[in-house]
Scaffold this motif. Structure first.
Motif, short mmCIF file in Angstrom:
data_model
loop_
_atom_site.label_atom_id
_atom_site.label_comp_id
_atom_site.label_asym_id
_atom_site.label_seq_id
_atom_site.Cartn_x
_atom_site.Cartn_y
_atom_site.Cartn_z
N GLU A 46 59.18 19.45 21.55
CA GLU A 46 58.69 17.94 21.41
C GLU A 46 59.67 17.17 20.59
O GLU A 46 59.58 16.12 20.52
N LYS A 52 54.69 13.26 21.53
CA LYS A 52 53.65 13.68 22.08
C LYS A 52 53.08 12.83 23.23
O LYS A 52 52.76 11.69 22.95
N LEU A 61 57.89 12.78 30.29
CA LEU A 61 58.10 14.09 30.83
C LEU A 61 59.40 15.04 30.06
O LEU A 61 59.07 16.19 30.00
N TRP A 95 59.60 15.48 27.27
CA TRP A 95 59.12 16.17 25.89
C TRP A 95 58.45 17.54 26.37
O TRP A 95 58.04 18.21 25.55
N THR A 96 58.30 17.43 27.71
CA THR A 96 57.44 18.78 28.19
C THR A 96 58.32 19.81 28.58
O THR A 96 57.69 20.96 28.67
N PRO A 130 56.28 18.24 38.41
CA PRO A 130 54.96 18.09 37.77
C PRO A 130 54.15 17.32 38.29
O PRO A 130 54.59 16.07 38.88
N GLN A 138 46.97 15.68 32.45
CA GLN A 138 47.91 16.37 31.70
C GLN A 138 47.30 17.33 30.52
O GLN A 138 46.57 16.53 29.94
N ASN A 146 49.21 18.08 28.01
CA ASN A 146 49.88 17.75 26.69
C ASN A 146 49.69 16.11 26.32
O ASN A 146 50.36 15.81 25.38
N SER A 147 48.93 15.46 27.04
CA SER A 147 48.91 14.06 26.64
C SER A 147 47.46 13.69 26.17
O SER A 147 46.48 14.38 26.31
#
Lengths: 535, 375
Positions: A499, A505, A509, A511-512, A526, A532, A534-535
């Motif tokens: 990240e 955060k 994308l 940062w994923t 994705p 999602q 992570n969001s």
């Protein structure tokens, strides 16, 4: 690509080839992105060295280190290199790296075209720079190359210059076709146009601008070529031609070109500000509409570069009003950035410092642009250092700072290592102080009456020119620190997390995926239609 | 905060160190139009300054107030149609406010009616030609700053690079219309005090006008890149009383008659050489250089040139007609017969050309004959 194919083809999964052929034959968007970025980095120092020659010559009144003729060659090639060799390739490099990662695509849509569009660029600049070694010297008619100075009265090397511009144009057109194709076809499922990251949006629009105007530039230089070698008279008044036609054609290309050099910056700055404000961007859709309106308006404002050629008054007024209109979408963008920071939780890492400086100094450049739009006042500003100050404010602390900010912002993602924050901040403060020291006093000498593109000047401009030169030398030296910091990051940096930034955060994308981003990202798209994690 | 301090301290710091307002702002104008444009510039400047202070001030506040603090979460909002609408309208109103005075001034600046005196201005590489259309007086105006000053061998004068041999003289109180064109590449004629900047374009005639009410000297420069000596073609306009102006025109006409008489005079070699050297310094050194070596490949050497040493007829032809497709222009209009004869004599007898070539002398009469035969 489906998950089934991937699981059975581990033997096809390969990393980069070894040695020089990796770079020569590569079709990987990350490799090509790096090539573009390193190319523009090298050209930054070439064009920068020319700026240093210019500032050394202007350090004091009187002839200093170069002849007026060589001075003109420096001015011309500094402009050409910075525009076509630094800012544009750097943005294309960032597009190559980031667009596939931001839209969840495995690579660019047309990888071989991508390779070609990069590799003809060094050829183009090789041709341009080789003219310095030729009889008659390099092009000396300014980066705007107004006819007939660039036709009948040009040095013989102008033909090489025309060839070089053609190659640059071909490179840009291929790059834009690739970017548009990628964005329109390869977005992850669920990423609708109005969910695209702003950097992707800004590049989509920029790519259309490039496709629209690069052929116009090609037309202009082709007409020059015909005038020089084949006896036509497009721009030759003695043969019934029209020197002003050249300026209309050039600026019909030139003004959209100016926005080609700033729109991607808008995208970059939006991402950085939202990350370090730990808040979503304010007014996403108005940001998109603002970029689109700026792009559309750029086609109907070109003659504000030509207020003194003797246009009819209706023309002067039309181009004055249309130019002033641009202030509206630009103002919207600045206010949106401020609103994004408003009630955020701000931290000031190096990318954020450059982004904040961008907003502040771009605003100053925008306001001097608004002054220049006022046609009757422009009679006094036109072709003076006031104009030089204006466009350097939007191009150096504008476009260039956005590129530097983008490099600091995404470098950990590219390399997997953190850059040195102390060095980064030192680089920022030195650049920030020296960029103002260089370009702010230019407003003063311009208003006081110093014309641009002169190798020597009257006594009353001496004090400020000395300050400008000192600032320029300092700015030039500061950029060596940038180079050092990038190299230090690549070879000795500390590992970065996926990240990278606390505020990243849910900010895209890119940062994923791991840091460094794997050689092939998103072999499986994705699926954004699902919620999602992570969001 | 730091940003704001820097941005705004910078100009004022330098202001206190250096001289006055003149060094940092536009000329307030010596004519009604100049003053009006200056006023417009200041109006627009203060509006932009206010916007700049407001935006950068707000930014400085936000940067300070909303820096990251323990236990304070960032807000989540990302839109406000009302706000966005409001400031879009606000921008539009400010722009309309700016465009009104700009339009009024624009219309005034574009007044194209004929003047009391009409002067044709022609840009040449790298000098200006002024032709008083009604009085049929014409002359060239060259930079008069010495090469020694430019090369730092002599102290620079007050008007370094802003001084010429022949001023453009205009009478006060009269409406002067300038018709502006060019002979080779594009130049631009700019006198800041008059707020006139018009491009001089080959094949086009642009217009500008002025009316100066107080006598004075006004300086300007070429503002369109026009080749290597672009920085060395200043403009000096001298406004004088109508009586002095009349005197000036009479003098110019008499000088023309005197020149004709000089052509008939018998000239000695020394006289021609002395005059030729002066003419050469003024008109030729820029390209052919003091030592006659030229600047390869664009400007050919005169020292050791076969034409200069042995082909008098061709050299006269080149000076009178110029060279097609090269930087060499015709001097038939710019120099008198005597001056052309003198400068040819000078080049034929300098830099060893007299030893290696025939070292002939050219009499003014021969130039006159060339002109007559052509007719």
């Amino acid at each position: 690509m489906s998950a089934v194919i991937e699981s059975h083809h581990d033997d096809h999964h390969h990393g980069p080839a070894k040695g020089f052929s990796r770079w020569l034959y590569t079709t990987n968007h990350k490799d090509i992105g790096s090539l573009y970025l390193w190319f523009s980095f090298i050209m930054l120092f070439v064009g920068g060295a020319m700026a240093m020659v210019i500032r050394a010559e202007l350090f004091e009144p009187g002839s200093q280190i170069v002849s007026p003729e060589f001075y003109n060659q420096m001015v011309t090639n500094h402009g050409l290199i910075m525009v076509f060799g630094v800012i544009m390739p750097a943005f294309v490099g960032l597009a190559n790296w980031m667009i596939p990662m931001q839209i969840g695509a495995p690579d660019m849509a047309l990888p071989r075209l991508n390779n070609l569009s990069f590799w003809i660029l060094p050829a183009a600049f090789g041709v341009l720079l080789s003219t310095f070694l030729m009889e008659g010297g390099a092009p000396n008619f300014g980066w705007t190359f107004y006819a007939p100075l660039s036709t009948e009265y040009a040095p013989p090397t102008v033909t090489f210059f025309i060839f070089s511009v053609h190659i640059m144009g071909a490179s840009s057109i291929m790059g834009s076709i690739n970017i548009i194709t990628t964005i329109l076809n390869m977005r992850a499922p669920g990423m609708t146009l109005m969910k695209m990251p702003l950097f992707v949006w800004s590049w989509l629009i920029t790519a259309y601008l490039l496709i629209a105007v690069m052929p116009v530039l090609a037309g202009a230089v082709t007409m020059m070529l015909m005038d020089i070698h084949f006896g036509t008279s497009f721009f030759n008044a003695a043969g019934g031609g029209d020197p002003v036609l050249f300026q209309h054609v050039f600026w019909f290309f030139g003004h959209p070109e100016v926005y080609i050099m700033i729109l991607p910056a808008f995208g970059i700055i939006s991402h950085i500000i939202e990350t370090f404000s730990r808040k979503p961007i304010f007014g996403y859709s108005s940001m998109v509409y603002a970029i689109a309106s700026i792009a559309l308006l750029s086609f109907v404002v070109w003659a504000h570069h030509m207020f003194t050629v003797g246009m009819p008054i209706a023309g002067e007024l039309f181009f004055m009003y249309s130019t002033m209109l641009i202030a509206i979408p630009t103002g919207v963008k600045v206010f949106n950035w401020l609103s994004t920071m408003f009630r955020g939780s701000l931290t000031f890492e190096t990318p954020m410092l450059f982004a904040i400086a961008f907003v502040a100094l771009f605003t100053i450049g925008g306001l001097s642009g608004l002054m220049l739009a006022i046609a009757p006042a422009d009679f006094q500003y036109h072709d003076t250092y006031f104009v030089v100050a204006h466009f350097h404010y939007v191009l150096v602390p504008g476009a260039l700072f956005s590129i530097v900010a983008a490099v600091y912002y995404w470098l950990p993602k590219w390399t997997g290592y953190m850059y040195d924050e102390v060095l980064g901040k030192t680089h920022f403060w030195l650049s920030f102080i020296s960029v103002n020291l260089t370009f702010f006093p230019m407003h003063f000498v311009g208003l006081a009456g110093m014309p641009r593109r002169i190798p020597d000047y009257a006594m009353q401009f001496a004090d400020y020119n000395m300050i400008v030169s000192v600032g320029a030398f300092l700015f030039g030296l500061s950029q060596l620190l940038f180079l050092f910091n990038v190299l230090k990051c690549v070879y000795y940096g500390k590992s970065a997390t996926a990240e990278v930034w606390e505020g990243a955060k849910g900010k895209g994308l890119e940062w994923t995926v791991d840091s460094p981003a794997p050689y092939h990202t998103f072999e499986t798209s994705p699926d954004l239609t699902k919620p999602q994690t992570n969001s | 905060m730091i940003f704001r301090t820097f941005l705004f301290a910078l100009p004022f710091m330098s202001l206190s160190v250096f001289a006055g307002w003149d060094d940092v702002n536009m000329s307030p104008g010596a004519t009604a139009l100049g003053q009006e444009i200056f006023g417009l510039h200041m109006t627009i400047f203060w509006i932009c300054f206010a916007i700049g202070v407001a935006v950068l001030g707000a930014m400085a506040f936000i940067l300070f107030r909303y820096r990251k603090k323990e236990g304070v979460e960032a807000a989540k909002f990302d839109d406000s149609t009302f706000l966005e609408f409001t400031w879009t309208i606000l921008f539009a109103l400010i722009l309309i406010g700016m465009s009104i005075p700009a339009t009024i001034t624009m219309i005034r600046a574009y007044d194209d009616t004929e003047g009391d005196i009409n002067i044709l201005i022609t840009g040449h590489q790298w000098k200006w030609q002024y032709e008083y259309i009604e009085d049929e007086v014409s002359f060239f105006s060259n930079l008069s700053t010495s090469l020694d000053e430019r090369n730092n061998l002599a102290p620079k004068g007050e008007n370094y690079l802003l001084e010429v041999d022949e001023h453009l003289v205009i009478p006060t109180g009269a409406r002067i219309r300038f018709l502006i064109t060019a002979n080779d590449v594009i130049h631009s004629w700019w006198v800041p005090d008059f707020a006139i900047k018009q491009d001089a374009i080959p094949g086009f005639v642009n217009t500008g006008w002025t009316q100066v009410n107080e006598p004075g000297i006004f300086r300007g420069q070429c503002t369109e890149l026009c080749g290597q000596y672009h920085g060395y073609m200043p403009i000096v306009v001298e406004a004088v009383s109508p009586e002095e102006y009349k005197e000036f025109i009479i003098q110019k006409k008499e000088a023309k008659l005197q020149q004709a008489a000089l052509t008939e005079k018998l000239w000695t070699t020394e006289e021609l050489m002395a005059m030729g050297e002066g003419v050469y310094q003024k008109n030729c050194v820029a390209c052919h250089q003091v030592n006659g070596e030229g600047l390869a490949p664009v400007f050919p050497a005169l020292a050791g040139s076969d034409i200069v040493m042995n082909d008098k007829a061709r050299q006269i032809e080149i000076l009178m007609e110029g060279v097609q497709g090269a930087a060499m222009q015709s001097y038939a209009e710019q120099l008198t017969e005597v001056e052309i004869a003198a400068v040819i004599t000078y080049t034929k007898r300098s830099w060893g050309n007299d030893v290696n070539g025939n070292g002939e002398i050219v009499a003014p009469k021969e130039i006159l004959d060339y002109k007559t035969n052509k007719l």
